[in-house]
Design a protein around this motif. Sequence first.
Motif, mmCIF file in Angstrom:
data_model
loop_
_atom_site.group_PDB
_atom_site.id
_atom_site.type_symbol
_atom_site.label_atom_id
_atom_site.label_comp_id
_atom_site.label_asym_id
_atom_site.label_seq_id
_atom_site.Cartn_x
_atom_site.Cartn_y
_atom_site.Cartn_z
ATOM 1 N N SER A 167 178.985 37.371 88.773
ATOM 2 C CA SER A 167 179.891 36.303 88.170
ATOM 3 C C SER A 167 179.547 35.040 88.479
ATOM 4 C CB SER A 167 181.417 36.845 88.662
ATOM 5 O OG SER A 167 181.493 36.852 89.928
ATOM 6 N N ALA A 168 179.153 34.799 89.640
ATOM 7 C CA ALA A 168 179.032 33.189 89.957
ATOM 8 C C ALA A 168 177.739 33.239 90.949
ATOM 9 C CB ALA A 168 180.040 32.629 90.556
ATOM 10 N N ALA A 169 177.297 31.843 90.908
ATOM 11 C CA ALA A 169 176.184 31.746 91.799
ATOM 12 C C ALA A 169 176.269 30.068 92.304
ATOM 13 C CB ALA A 169 174.826 31.982 91.230
ATOM 14 N N THR A 170 176.039 30.001 93.522
ATOM 15 C CA THR A 170 175.768 28.453 94.009
ATOM 16 C C THR A 170 174.148 28.255 94.268
ATOM 17 O OG1 THR A 170 177.846 28.353 94.817
ATOM 18 C CG2 THR A 170 176.165 26.737 95.833
ATOM 19 N N VAL A 171 173.695 27.634 93.671
ATOM 20 C CA VAL A 171 171.994 27.706 93.686
ATOM 21 C C VAL A 171 171.736 26.572 94.382
ATOM 22 C CG1 VAL A 171 169.862 27.418 92.353
ATOM 23 C CG2 VAL A 171 171.819 28.753 91.531
ATOM 24 N N TYR A 172 171.002 26.308 95.432
ATOM 25 C CA TYR A 172 170.342 25.134 96.330
ATOM 26 C C TYR A 172 169.078 25.189 95.818
ATOM 27 C CZ TYR A 172 173.827 27.716 99.123
ATOM 28 O OH TYR A 172 174.946 28.452 99.371
ATOM 29 N N PRO A 173 168.367 23.960 96.081
ATOM 30 C CA PRO A 173 166.929 23.648 95.767
ATOM 31 C C PRO A 173 166.068 24.555 96.061
ATOM 32 C CG PRO A 173 168.051 21.708 96.790
ATOM 33 C CD PRO A 173 168.887 22.688 97.030
ATOM 34 N N GLU A 174 166.464 25.465 97.045
ATOM 35 C CA GLU A 174 165.615 26.531 97.401
ATOM 36 C C GLU A 174 166.541 27.773 97.889
ATOM 37 O OE1 GLU A 174 162.625 26.174 100.215
ATOM 38 O OE2 GLU A 174 161.697 24.147 99.420
ATOM 39 N N GLY A 175 166.871 28.766 97.052
ATOM 40 C CA GLY A 175 167.741 29.864 97.347
ATOM 41 C C GLY A 175 169.079 29.742 96.581
ATOM 42 N N ALA A 176 169.956 30.916 96.935
ATOM 43 C CA ALA A 176 171.020 30.827 95.802
ATOM 44 C C ALA A 176 171.989 31.911 96.860
ATOM 45 C CB ALA A 176 170.991 31.386 94.783
ATOM 46 N N THR A 177 173.259 31.437 96.822
ATOM 47 C CA THR A 177 174.511 32.515 97.224
ATOM 48 C C THR A 177 174.965 32.882 96.086
ATOM 49 O OG1 THR A 177 174.876 31.219 99.098
ATOM 50 C CG2 THR A 177 176.492 32.538 98.338
ATOM 51 N N LEU A 222 166.588 25.164 86.301
ATOM 52 C CA LEU A 222 167.233 26.085 86.983
ATOM 53 C C LEU A 222 166.343 27.517 86.712
ATOM 54 C CD1 LEU A 222 169.446 27.499 88.567
ATOM 55 C CD2 LEU A 222 170.629 28.015 86.373
ATOM 56 N N ARG A 223 165.973 28.251 87.819
ATOM 57 C CA ARG A 223 165.156 29.270 87.909
ATOM 58 C C ARG A 223 165.665 30.552 88.532
ATOM 59 N NH1 ARG A 223 163.409 28.998 92.438
ATOM 60 N NH2 ARG A 223 162.375 27.292 93.435
ATOM 61 N N GLN A 224 165.288 31.603 88.437
ATOM 62 C CA GLN A 224 165.654 32.820 89.338
ATOM 63 C C GLN A 224 164.630 33.878 89.112
ATOM 64 O OE1 GLN A 224 167.406 35.786 88.941
ATOM 65 N NE2 GLN A 224 168.199 35.827 86.688
ATOM 66 N N GLN A 225 164.646 34.581 89.940
ATOM 67 C CA GLN A 225 163.809 35.761 90.076
ATOM 68 C C GLN A 225 164.051 36.811 90.802
ATOM 69 O OE1 GLN A 225 161.856 32.838 91.332
ATOM 70 N NE2 GLN A 225 161.366 32.276 89.282
ATOM 71 N N THR A 226 165.354 37.239 90.651
ATOM 72 C CA THR A 226 166.190 38.204 91.546
ATOM 73 C C THR A 226 166.009 39.734 91.049
ATOM 74 O OG1 THR A 226 168.181 37.756 90.307
ATOM 75 C CG2 THR A 226 167.796 36.460 92.108
ATOM 76 N N GLY A 227 165.590 39.604 89.858
ATOM 77 C CA GLY A 227 165.246 41.219 89.510
ATOM 78 C C GLY A 227 166.524 41.604 88.423
ATOM 79 N N GLU A 228 167.464 40.736 88.309
ATOM 80 C CA GLU A 228 168.481 40.939 87.136
ATOM 81 C C GLU A 228 168.730 39.809 86.331
ATOM 82 O OE1 GLU A 228 172.221 42.207 88.910
ATOM 83 O OE2 GLU A 228 171.925 40.887 90.514
ATOM 84 N N ASN A 229 169.126 39.965 85.221
ATOM 85 C CA ASN A 229 169.655 38.777 84.589
ATOM 86 C C ASN A 229 171.137 38.511 84.668
ATOM 87 O OD1 ASN A 229 167.304 39.014 83.035
ATOM 88 N ND2 ASN A 229 168.244 40.240 81.461
ATOM 89 N N TRP A 230 171.217 37.059 84.813
ATOM 90 C CA TRP A 230 172.512 36.460 85.079
ATOM 91 C C TRP A 230 172.913 36.040 83.664
ATOM 92 C CZ3 TRP A 230 171.442 32.307 89.374
ATOM 93 C CH2 TRP A 230 170.958 33.183 90.629
ATOM 94 N N ARG A 231 174.251 36.558 83.235
ATOM 95 C CA ARG A 231 174.633 36.455 82.090
ATOM 96 C C ARG A 231 176.152 36.011 82.065
ATOM 97 N NH1 ARG A 231 172.731 41.709 81.633
ATOM 98 N NH2 ARG A 231 170.916 42.073 80.022
ATOM 99 N N ASP A 232 176.310 34.523 81.542
ATOM 100 C CA ASP A 232 177.750 34.078 81.482
ATOM 101 C C ASP A 232 178.411 33.928 82.997
ATOM 102 O OD1 ASP A 232 177.365 33.692 78.718
ATOM 103 O OD2 ASP A 232 178.258 35.561 78.288
ATOM 104 N N ILE A 233 177.486 33.294 83.791
ATOM 105 C CA ILE A 233 178.093 33.193 85.266
ATOM 106 C C ILE A 233 178.728 31.926 85.443
ATOM 107 C CG2 ILE A 233 176.365 34.676 86.081
ATOM 108 C CD1 ILE A 233 174.811 32.348 87.318
ATOM 109 N N ALA A 234 179.459 31.665 86.287
ATOM 110 C CA ALA A 234 179.903 30.481 86.837
ATOM 111 C C ALA A 234 178.952 29.931 87.767
ATOM 112 C CB ALA A 234 181.414 30.551 87.324
ATOM 113 N N LEU A 235 178.482 28.690 87.468
ATOM 114 C CA LEU A 235 177.263 28.133 88.148
ATOM 115 C C LEU A 235 177.704 27.069 88.865
ATOM 116 C CD1 LEU A 235 174.172 28.116 88.816
ATOM 117 C CD2 LEU A 235 174.019 26.575 86.709
#
Length: 540
Positions: free
Chosen positions: A29-39, A261-274
Amino acid sequence: MRAVSLALSLILVAATASAGDLPVTSRVSAATVYPEGATVTREAEFSAPAGQHELILTDLPRDTPLESVRVTLEGARLGGVRTREDYVPPRDTGESAEVLSARAEVERLEEALRTRRAEVADIRLEADAARARLRFLDGIGTAEGLAAQEPAALGEMVAMIGRETLEARRAEAGAERRAEAAERALKDLMEELSRARQALEALVPETDARALLAVAMQAEGPLRGRLTITYTVPQAGWQPLYDLHLSRAGERVRIERGAYLRQQTGENWRDIALTLSTRRPAQQGEPGEIHPWIPRLGDPDEIRPMPKVRAEGALMEMAAPAAEAEADMARPEFDGLSVRYAYPAPVSVATGADRVRLMLPSVEAEADIGARAVPLMDDTAYLMARVRLPGDEVILPTPEARFYLDGRYVGQHWLSFAAAGAEMTLSFGPIEGITLRRVVRTRAEGDRGLITRASERRETVEIIVENLTGESWPLTVLDRVPVSEQDALDITWDARPDPDEIGFEDRRGVLAWRFDLDAGATRAITLETRMSWPEGKVLR
């Protein structure tokens, strides 16, 4: 073998999902993305009767750092949390509405293509039948005994052959025209099908293995609750993008900012609060540690290079110092330590595929504009702008910095980190009309005499700066003189005129001259250096 595997899967499902277990589906539902990594924050809503239960989630990416998982529960009392990477029961991998729609479109076009091909084949059969009639009529005209026919009968036969031949040729020509038109339409349909297949392939599937998360809970009565899971992953990040616009007339710099912005977490982020954050938790998180410095004397043969030690991720050497567009735009929030940008609209990012560009607010600052000349390295001067960042903005290092002078693109180069409130010196390309020459007038090396038995090197350099631009420029000329760190190496130098600064930007031996260079003017600087050292030593 398949029966054994199916039975084993059913046993695992039964063992994991007991009567008190509640399968739950979650989504990011949401992600806080850093220059390297994300919560990452994911949520799951559930319904449960009274009693003790275990909420079972089997949709976390398998590479989720399970030790970083934190869980909160609304509406019930939270119990223990367990995780599992292996032996995870199968999950519902139902396709999304987008995939189902795209697949249905591909199937519709494939069926239409088969129908059109059958229609073309039928038309070609009509043309083949017309050609068969023509061959038959040709055969009648060459048949034996035809000349023995009565004139009246022969005339009727000839007329019949003519009529039938004309009708057959017309039928053949009409069938060919319809076949060609149908094949053109067939080509258009094939291109449409190709685009539909590409659209289906562009919907990135989520086929990676998953991990299990089980959350024990106690419900006092029937309830509808919400489960929130947060964790930090390294497979995401954002890279800043800067367009720096300098207005010479306005003496201002506007920094238009964006983010890739990029991510390789193995799942698609759909309509999240960024939210984008300038924090860098993947880097060193605490100050370096200084160890005692204990010099020791020894024989020359025992001297070894001093070791390098690693302290908390920082490489240290003993006894040495360490080195606005109209669009959805993120809102900056400054907490005194870092800046966060909350994006106002939902964002979607496919795993391992998308590179999403987002817009950030622009920054404007007054610019002190001038020219910088480095004759030792360059043939022309460069236009420089000195600006001070606002106290609540930072510039992150990036190769994605593009520079514009009065609306014209002048180049792209690396942009270094600048802290909030720091001063930056930015280069906006060469000034072709300010030419530089650095000429070595004299260079001598040799003994000064038999008594002192010392060696020396002397050099005289002339720097010539010429302004051919037709306007006056405030100019900073940089050059250098050698610096000695040994008592036995004696260095003296003299400059005419004297430099305005020695040790420019805390760089030892770097000299700076500052003056206004009028249009058509030429300035010369003479720099003399002398180095001397004992005989038997080698200057490197």
